[in-house]
Design a protein around this motif. Structure first.
Motif, PDB file in Angstrom:
ATOM      1  N   SER A   1       9.442  -3.868   2.404  1.00  0.00           N
ATOM      2  CA  SER A   1       9.708  -5.257   2.034  1.00  0.00           C
ATOM      3  C   SER A   1      10.630  -5.398   0.831  1.00  0.00           C
ATOM      4  CB  SER A   1       8.394  -5.996   1.781  1.00  0.00           C
ATOM      5  OG  SER A   1       7.631  -5.311   0.828  1.00  0.00           O
ATOM      6  N   ASP A   2      10.680  -4.406  -0.029  1.00  0.00           N
ATOM      7  CA  ASP A   2      11.590  -4.442  -1.173  1.00  0.00           C
ATOM      8  C   ASP A   2      12.193  -3.063  -1.390  1.00  0.00           C
ATOM      9  OD1 ASP A   2      11.280  -7.170  -2.267  1.00  0.00           O
ATOM     10  OD2 ASP A   2       9.210  -6.538  -2.603  1.00  0.00           O
ATOM     11  N   LEU A   3      13.500  -2.993  -1.365  1.00  0.00           N
ATOM     12  CA  LEU A   3      14.237  -1.809  -1.780  1.00  0.00           C
ATOM     13  C   LEU A   3      15.189  -2.289  -2.857  1.00  0.00           C
ATOM     14  CD1 LEU A   3      14.884   1.213  -1.387  1.00  0.00           C
ATOM     15  CD2 LEU A   3      16.746   0.474   0.123  1.00  0.00           C
ATOM     16  N   ALA A   4      14.919  -1.890  -4.081  1.00  0.00           N
ATOM     17  CA  ALA A   4      15.719  -2.368  -5.204  1.00  0.00           C
ATOM     18  C   ALA A   4      16.140  -1.190  -6.071  1.00  0.00           C
ATOM     19  CB  ALA A   4      14.909  -3.358  -6.046  1.00  0.00           C
ATOM     20  N   VAL A   5      17.406  -1.191  -6.449  1.00  0.00           N
ATOM     21  CA  VAL A   5      17.939  -0.190  -7.367  1.00  0.00           C
ATOM     22  C   VAL A   5      18.719  -0.936  -8.448  1.00  0.00           C
ATOM     23  CG1 VAL A   5      19.464   1.812  -7.633  1.00  0.00           C
ATOM     24  CG2 VAL A   5      18.081   1.570  -5.559  1.00  0.00           C
ATOM     25  N   HIS A   6      18.422  -0.609  -9.695  1.00  0.00           N
ATOM     26  CA  HIS A   6      19.114  -1.215 -10.834  1.00  0.00           C
ATOM     27  C   HIS A   6      20.612  -1.116 -10.600  1.00  0.00           C
ATOM     28  CE1 HIS A   6      20.534  -1.817 -14.916  1.00  0.00           C
ATOM     29  NE2 HIS A   6      19.301  -2.163 -15.290  1.00  0.00           N
TER      30      HIS A   6
ATOM     31  N   HIS B   1      14.333   6.991 -14.576  1.00  0.00           N
ATOM     32  CA  HIS B   1      15.252   7.802 -15.364  1.00  0.00           C
ATOM     33  C   HIS B   1      14.800   7.706 -16.811  1.00  0.00           C
ATOM     34  CE1 HIS B   1      19.310   8.413 -17.404  1.00  0.00           C
ATOM     35  NE2 HIS B   1      18.957   9.581 -16.898  1.00  0.00           N
ATOM     36  N   ASN B   2      14.378   8.831 -17.357  1.00  0.00           N
ATOM     37  CA  ASN B   2      13.832   8.863 -18.722  1.00  0.00           C
ATOM     38  C   ASN B   2      12.719   7.830 -18.897  1.00  0.00           C
ATOM     39  OD1 ASN B   2      15.604  10.932 -19.496  1.00  0.00           O
ATOM     40  ND2 ASN B   2      17.188   9.452 -20.071  1.00  0.00           N
ATOM     41  N   GLY B   3      11.888   7.677 -17.878  1.00  0.00           N
ATOM     42  CA  GLY B   3      10.761   6.754 -17.927  1.00  0.00           C
ATOM     43  C   GLY B   3      11.090   5.325 -17.526  1.00  0.00           C
ATOM     44  N   LYS B   4      12.363   4.976 -17.492  1.00  0.00           N
ATOM     45  CA  LYS B   4      12.789   3.618 -17.141  1.00  0.00           C
ATOM     46  C   LYS B   4      12.801   3.456 -15.626  1.00  0.00           C
ATOM     47  CE  LYS B   4      16.841   0.628 -17.281  1.00  0.00           C
ATOM     48  NZ  LYS B   4      18.237   0.508 -17.727  1.00  0.00           N
ATOM     49  N   LEU B   5      12.191   2.376 -15.139  1.00  0.00           N
ATOM     50  CA  LEU B   5      12.193   2.088 -13.710  1.00  0.00           C
ATOM     51  C   LEU B   5      13.608   1.703 -13.288  1.00  0.00           C
ATOM     52  CD1 LEU B   5      10.402   1.746 -11.143  1.00  0.00           C
ATOM     53  CD2 LEU B   5      10.261  -0.688 -11.761  1.00  0.00           C
ATOM     54  N   VAL B   6      14.198   2.491 -12.379  1.00  0.00           N
ATOM     55  CA  VAL B   6      15.562   2.214 -11.919  1.00  0.00           C
ATOM     56  C   VAL B   6      15.612   1.966 -10.415  1.00  0.00           C
ATOM     57  CG1 VAL B   6      16.636   3.446 -13.837  1.00  0.00           C
ATOM     58  CG2 VAL B   6      16.165   4.668 -11.692  1.00  0.00           C
ATOM     59  N   GLY B   7      14.496   2.192  -9.711  1.00  0.00           N
ATOM     60  CA  GLY B   7      14.469   1.943  -8.281  1.00  0.00           C
ATOM     61  C   GLY B   7      13.053   1.844  -7.766  1.00  0.00           C
ATOM     62  N   VAL B   8      12.887   1.076  -6.683  1.00  0.00           N
ATOM     63  CA  VAL B   8      11.571   0.950  -6.066  1.00  0.00           C
ATOM     64  C   VAL B   8      11.714   0.679  -4.574  1.00  0.00           C
ATOM     65  CG1 VAL B   8      11.284  -1.535  -6.480  1.00  0.00           C
ATOM     66  CG2 VAL B   8       9.277  -0.105  -6.324  1.00  0.00           C
ATOM     67  N   SER B   9      10.820   1.267  -3.829  1.00  0.00           N
ATOM     68  CA  SER B   9      10.635   0.978  -2.414  1.00  0.00           C
ATOM     69  C   SER B   9       9.190   0.512  -2.279  1.00  0.00           C
ATOM     70  CB  SER B   9      10.874   2.257  -1.587  1.00  0.00           C
ATOM     71  OG  SER B   9      10.435   2.080  -0.261  1.00  0.00           O
TER      72      SER B   9
ATOM     73  N   ASN C   1       0.807  -1.225   0.000  1.00  0.00           N
ATOM     74  CA  ASN C   1       0.000   0.000   0.000  1.00  0.00           C
ATOM     75  C   ASN C   1       0.836   1.268   0.000  1.00  0.00           C
ATOM     76  OD1 ASN C   1       0.825  -0.340   2.651  1.00  0.00           O
ATOM     77  ND2 ASN C   1      -1.145   0.157   3.543  1.00  0.00           N
ATOM     78  N   LEU C   2       2.145   1.129  -0.185  1.00  0.00           N
ATOM     79  CA  LEU C   2       3.018   2.298  -0.334  1.00  0.00           C
ATOM     80  C   LEU C   2       4.194   1.897  -1.217  1.00  0.00           C
ATOM     81  CD1 LEU C   2       3.943   5.155   0.216  1.00  0.00           C
ATOM     82  CD2 LEU C   2       4.832   4.384   2.423  1.00  0.00           C
ATOM     83  N   THR C   3       4.143   2.323  -2.457  1.00  0.00           N
ATOM     84  CA  THR C   3       5.209   2.027  -3.407  1.00  0.00           C
ATOM     85  C   THR C   3       5.735   3.334  -3.972  1.00  0.00           C
ATOM     86  OG1 THR C   3       4.176  -0.077  -3.972  1.00  0.00           O
ATOM     87  CG2 THR C   3       5.804   0.770  -5.519  1.00  0.00           C
ATOM     88  N   VAL C   4       7.036   3.535  -3.808  1.00  0.00           N
ATOM     89  CA  VAL C   4       7.704   4.725  -4.330  1.00  0.00           C
ATOM     90  C   VAL C   4       8.685   4.251  -5.390  1.00  0.00           C
ATOM     91  CG1 VAL C   4       9.124   6.740  -3.777  1.00  0.00           C
ATOM     92  CG2 VAL C   4       7.491   5.875  -2.086  1.00  0.00           C
ATOM     93  N   THR C   5       8.670   4.924  -6.527  1.00  0.00           N
ATOM     94  CA  THR C   5       9.550   4.520  -7.620  1.00  0.00           C
ATOM     95  C   THR C   5      10.538   5.625  -7.964  1.00  0.00           C
ATOM     96  OG1 THR C   5       8.010   5.349  -9.291  1.00  0.00           O
ATOM     97  CG2 THR C   5       7.804   3.020  -8.658  1.00  0.00           C
ATOM     98  N   ALA C   6      11.606   5.206  -8.628  1.00  0.00           N
ATOM     99  CA  ALA C   6      12.592   6.123  -9.198  1.00  0.00           C
ATOM    100  C   ALA C   6      12.695   5.772 -10.677  1.00  0.00           C
ATOM    101  CB  ALA C   6      13.943   5.947  -8.510  1.00  0.00           C
TER     102      ALA C   6
END
Length: 136
Positions: free
Chosen positions: A73-78, A52-60, A45-50
């Motif tokens: 539960s997930d912190l991922a960065v390309h 770059h030029n529309g490409k998903l490069v990070g998510v919390s 119920n809380l997703t924050v994205t990063a």
């Protein structure tokens, strides 16, 4: 490099799975089970994205009650975007969206040293139950 951060509720299974794999989290997440990934996204119920030029490069990706506990539960960065402050910014924005809540996470083994460096406190009293059969 301009990174656009935003709260997203409609992250696609494809984008999320590709990010997990490209961040090295793929080995610890069910990336070969798209139905399970879909459920993971739907119930967060809380997703924050990063992006770059529309490409998903990070998510919390978190589950929160907004006032006491936010389980990140997930912190991922390309992998190509790591060490640029994106993970820290995703955590900061997650905390900003649930300011009264404590952000809690289980670290990947390779990231154990990262979290104290950005100001998070190590907690030695966490417990894990993976399977009901383990409960005595």
């Amino acid at each position: 490099m301009e990174i656009v951060y935003q709260q997203e509720q409609d992250l696609t299974v494809k984008d999320f799975t590709e990010l997990l794999i490209s961040s090295t989290l793929g080995e610890r997440r069910p990336v070969n089970e798209p139905e399970r990934i879909e459920e993971m996204l739907r119930h967060a119920n809380l997703t924050v994205t990063a992006r770059h030029n529309g490409k998903l490069v990070g998510v919390s990706r978190s589950l929160t009650d907004w006032v006491y506990a936010t389980y990140l539960s997930d912190l991922a960065v390309h992998i190509e975007y790591q060490h640029k402050g994106i993970g820290k910014e995703l955590i900061r924005r997650t905390k900003m969206l649930a300011p009264k809540s404590n952000v809690i996470l289980l670290s990947a083994p390779a990231a154990v040293d990262y979290y104290p460096k950005i100001g998070m406190t190590h907690h030695a009293h966490a417990f894990w139950l993976r399977d009901l059969k383990e409960l005595k």
